[in-house]
Write an enzyme that holds these catalytic residues in place. Sequence first.
Site, PDB file in Angstrom:
ATOM      1  N   ARG A 166      31.831  38.607  27.719  1.00 27.32           N
ATOM      2  CA  ARG A 166      32.835  39.306  28.514  1.00 27.32           C
ATOM      3  C   ARG A 166      34.231  38.906  28.031  1.00 27.32           C
ATOM      4  NH1 ARG A 166      33.399  39.527  35.109  1.00 27.32           N
ATOM      5  NH2 ARG A 166      33.293  37.256  34.946  1.00 27.32           N
ATOM      6  N   ASP A 444      35.126  31.280  41.167  1.00 27.26           N
ATOM      7  CA  ASP A 444      35.827  31.621  39.935  1.00 27.26           C
ATOM      8  C   ASP A 444      37.083  32.394  40.300  1.00 27.26           C
ATOM      9  OD1 ASP A 444      35.011  34.210  40.533  1.00 27.26           O
ATOM     10  OD2 ASP A 444      33.649  34.394  38.842  1.00 27.26           O
TER      11      ASP A 444
END
Length: 522
Positions: A166, A444
């Site tokens: 990603r 996160d």
Amino acid sequence: MSTVLERPRVAVAPSGVAGAEEILTADALEFLTELHERFEARRQSLLAARAERQRKFDGGDLPDFAQATADIRSGEWRVGEIPADLLDRRVEITGPTNAKMVINALNSGARVFMADFEDATAPTWDELLQGQLNLRARWQGRLGFTDPGTGKDYRLGDTPAVLKVRPRGWHLDERHLTVDGVAISGGLFDFGLYFWHNARAALAAGSGPYFYLPKLESRFEAELWSEVFAIAEAKLRLPRGTIKATVLIETLPAAFEMDEILFALKENIVGLNCGRWDYIFSAIKRLGNRPDRLTPDRSAMTMDKAFLAAYSLRLIDTCHRRGAFAMGGMSAFIPVKGDEAANQAAMDKVRQDKLREVGNGHDGTWVAHPALVPVAMDAFAQMSGPNQLDRRPERVPGRDEMLQMHTGPRTEAGARENIRVGVQYMAAWLSGRGAVPLYNLMEDAATAEICRTQLWQWLRFKAPLDDGRTFDRGLFEQLFDEELAAIPDQPNLSEAAGLFRNMVLDERCEEFLTLPAYPLLP
């Protein structure tokens, strides 16, 4: 020790990472420069379009399905062929790109590992380069790590998970590489280096250059990635469609353009993913200037209700109609050490979440910790085959359900949790860590974004709490000071606290917490 690499018009910062020159090669820099020159103006135009769309939302507009693309939504078409090693994605694990995490994730028993340069990585220069070196070492068959504290060796097993990467979203720059003094796109940097160094090796090993694309907000942003892929494939003389990508539907505008995003990337795309945490963040950010969109506590916004349930079902239907995978979202739970009852309760919550996903028709799901892989695998064993591409929901939610706000308590405890988590996450991020275990959850950037935007929204509209009080500035300041005093001292805590507080108190909702935080990184 690598040195500063320079050539006319291109400047690259020095790095202390051993072997950085293996990544920052002349031909790789030339490729990155070409991508920058071709696409930077488009990227900036698309970011300006986001700001213009936000002004319309602030003026009272709501997301809707575009009339201009009705023919795409009603047409009969399908995405391109899916490679054999991506046909079974029932459990995917995600995490940062440090060597120990990469090895453990690839060995975890999950079908796919998404190496994350975005929400799970604080983009320090050395971290980014070391991550690229680790992924390159995986394809060169020399990935290993020895823990300096324990002396334990970590090596790749015989059946590693499929690797996907990603890159960062379109909104993020990479200031350590400039062309004519202009920072290049962080996403193009992450994508370009990984593709350049590993595409052929991955293909030779029977896999391929596979990616997850984050934070898209429109079909036009998907079209830009499609053009990037076409240029990249041509550069290495690879057939069109060699690159395979899954797009995270983690923004509210993108949820109303899922068909169009699949269509724009149909040569390269293999699926969409319910990025639930960023989706909650986006729903608050994009419509947060409306008092009728006040959110309840974060814990009350679950995937079985309101706009989250609706978008999950619509994603499944959209994907399966087009022959693409519909991936479920992240479970943020992690094992609870030293408390078997609490650990079992967490595992039960993960199991129920995954059973809901497989029951709805998802083809796979995400976990954040290797210990959760067996739990998720057990839930997805209910599938009759490697995926559920032939399954469609009985009912497809429409626009009203896609916009239905979650209800539930709005509490002092919820506000305190947002402060604790948001400040500590930002302190860790400024210290170079992008995935942080806090209070038995893996936090996160996406979950931290919910914390600060929810507080910003509650404060803006002086939201009523369930105990009868109003969430005004005085109450926020009181709770903030109390929670900050209770947080153990740690590096960058004062800087993180100041930044977090300012973003909550700002009149304008900052687009991403990483934008003002990025210049503070080492």
